[in-house]
Design an enzyme around this catalytic site. Sequence first.
Site, PDB file in Angstrom:
ATOM      1  N   CYS A 262       9.220 -10.004   3.564  1.00 26.35           N
ATOM      2  CA  CYS A 262       7.881 -10.414   2.991  1.00 26.35           C
ATOM      3  C   CYS A 262       6.828 -10.960   4.022  1.00 26.35           C
ATOM      4  CB  CYS A 262       8.171 -11.512   2.064  1.00 26.35           C
ATOM      5  SG  CYS A 262       6.606 -12.601   1.307  1.00 26.35           S
TER       6      CYS A 262
ATOM      7  N   GLY B 294       4.321   3.623  -6.660  1.00 32.87           N
ATOM      8  CA  GLY B 294       4.885   2.344  -6.919  1.00 32.87           C
ATOM      9  C   GLY B 294       3.822   1.121  -6.410  1.00 32.87           C
TER      10      GLY B 294
ATOM     11  N   GLY C 118      10.451   2.776  -2.975  1.00 31.75           N
ATOM     12  CA  GLY C 118      11.349   1.609  -3.309  1.00 31.75           C
ATOM     13  C   GLY C 118      12.348   1.232  -2.056  1.00 31.75           C
TER      14      GLY C 118
ATOM     15  N   HIS D 134     -17.985 -23.036 -15.036  1.00 34.01           N
ATOM     16  CA  HIS D 134     -18.841 -21.814 -15.149  1.00 34.01           C
ATOM     17  C   HIS D 134     -19.786 -22.141 -13.830  1.00 34.01           C
ATOM     18  CE1 HIS D 134     -21.978 -19.125 -16.451  1.00 34.01           C
ATOM     19  NE2 HIS D 134     -22.718 -20.007 -16.108  1.00 34.01           N
TER      20      HIS D 134
END
Length: 479
Positions: free
Chosen positions: A55, A195, A282, A454
């Site tokens: 990662c 993917g 993958g 907002h």
Amino acid sequence: GHPNSHSKGGRIMAEGSKRVVVIGGGTGGYVAALRAAQLGASVILVEKNALGGTCLNRGCIPTKVLLHTAELASAAREGEPLGLFVKEARVDWSVLMRHKEEVVARLVEGVGFLLGANGVEVVQGNAVFRSPGEVAVTQEDGTVRPLSADAFIVATGSVPALPPVPGFDLPGILTSDGVLGLEMLPKSILLVGGGVIGIEFASIFSALGVEVTVVEMLPEILPNLDVELVGYLRQILEARGIRFLTSATVKSVRALGSGYATAVTAGVEEEIVTEKVFVCTGRRPFTQGLGLEEIGVRTDRGRIAVDERMRTSVPGIHAIGDCASPIMLAHVASAEGEVAAEAIMGLRAAMDYRVVPSAVYTAPEFAGVGRTEEELTRSGQSFTVGRFPMNSNAKALIAGMPDGMVKVISDRETGEILGMHVLGPRATDLIAEGALAMRSELTVDEIVATIHAHPTLGEAVREASLDVLDRALHLPPKG
């Protein structure tokens, strides 16, 4: 939650400190080590390469660095309607790569610092089980260090999976591990696999001016995500010049002087010539060579078999993350790491996979949590869908990003939120509200009753929830 979860810093000293060895220092392993240390264990973390795993070093983080610059470049090129005029925005790949290295180095250093601060010892090397109570760690200088422990957490992750296609083993064919080491940006690239990895890279490369073709075996890209929004995203990406070939098979790849020729069949056979070919079909669990079979740890098609407390078939040995998880995502690995550490330290912890947000960092972003309409239709559950387009949201219009929508799905009877799917700016941040709502079993009425600031993108979540009740204020009445 368990009764001790609010004690100071979550530090609960166990009687007679338990020894825990974690194998693998990725987003699963390092979090497991931190949590076990918080709970009073004496922890050693073994990592053979860099802390942070796929990662941090080769996956989520570096790709988002590239994406951010790609988005800035697109914004600069498309800024004229917003009054922003930039002379020839060009991306210097080598400077961008240096920035990527710096971000990664800083985060990896941060992981090391956290482990040290929590008293976790990091051992650099390769661990192999000798018995259910001991691993042997071969360190870089060749010395072998035996480590025994009361409990082990295996967090060895995954590696790119290459299908058996002739030519995929040619030199220079890229996988998600090598693509971030490109010396320079190619003129054209063919991505095998539509993917999440493939579509994110398609988005990045296209924004950086590369000619992109995506080949996907299945009838549509991004399988298992909301079909309506996938179709919408595909149109946006096609309008940018990305070419998609779905229901397509790659027959072979051969090297040419200046690149590669890929034979693809999608109804008809054609040969696509590109400078680079990137196989992103993958990943598969990495469990080889750990000595798991020898000590009797059960695996299921290469993946370590675990229960909801991340326990393997051998008492005292737990497994988390891509090597064991049904869902290969960094945030799932981290959650499993916490559960494994808590289970080892005697807390009542179990994984619940019902509410896992998925995030796709395309431009615009795409995120989802819970069930899709397709899944609910198949299961025969009655549901109501609310939609709100981003082009009716003030903040999206201000940003010049009107593409996309928020979709909220609720149970027709009870109003409980069953799923939320978002395409548009900051979708990956917005999805947290959907995940929290689902985890807390809220109904759409409760999102509606919550005042949203907002102008924010989050208002689109409330409006889509209003639309479930046929009460959207910023859409014309239906019918």
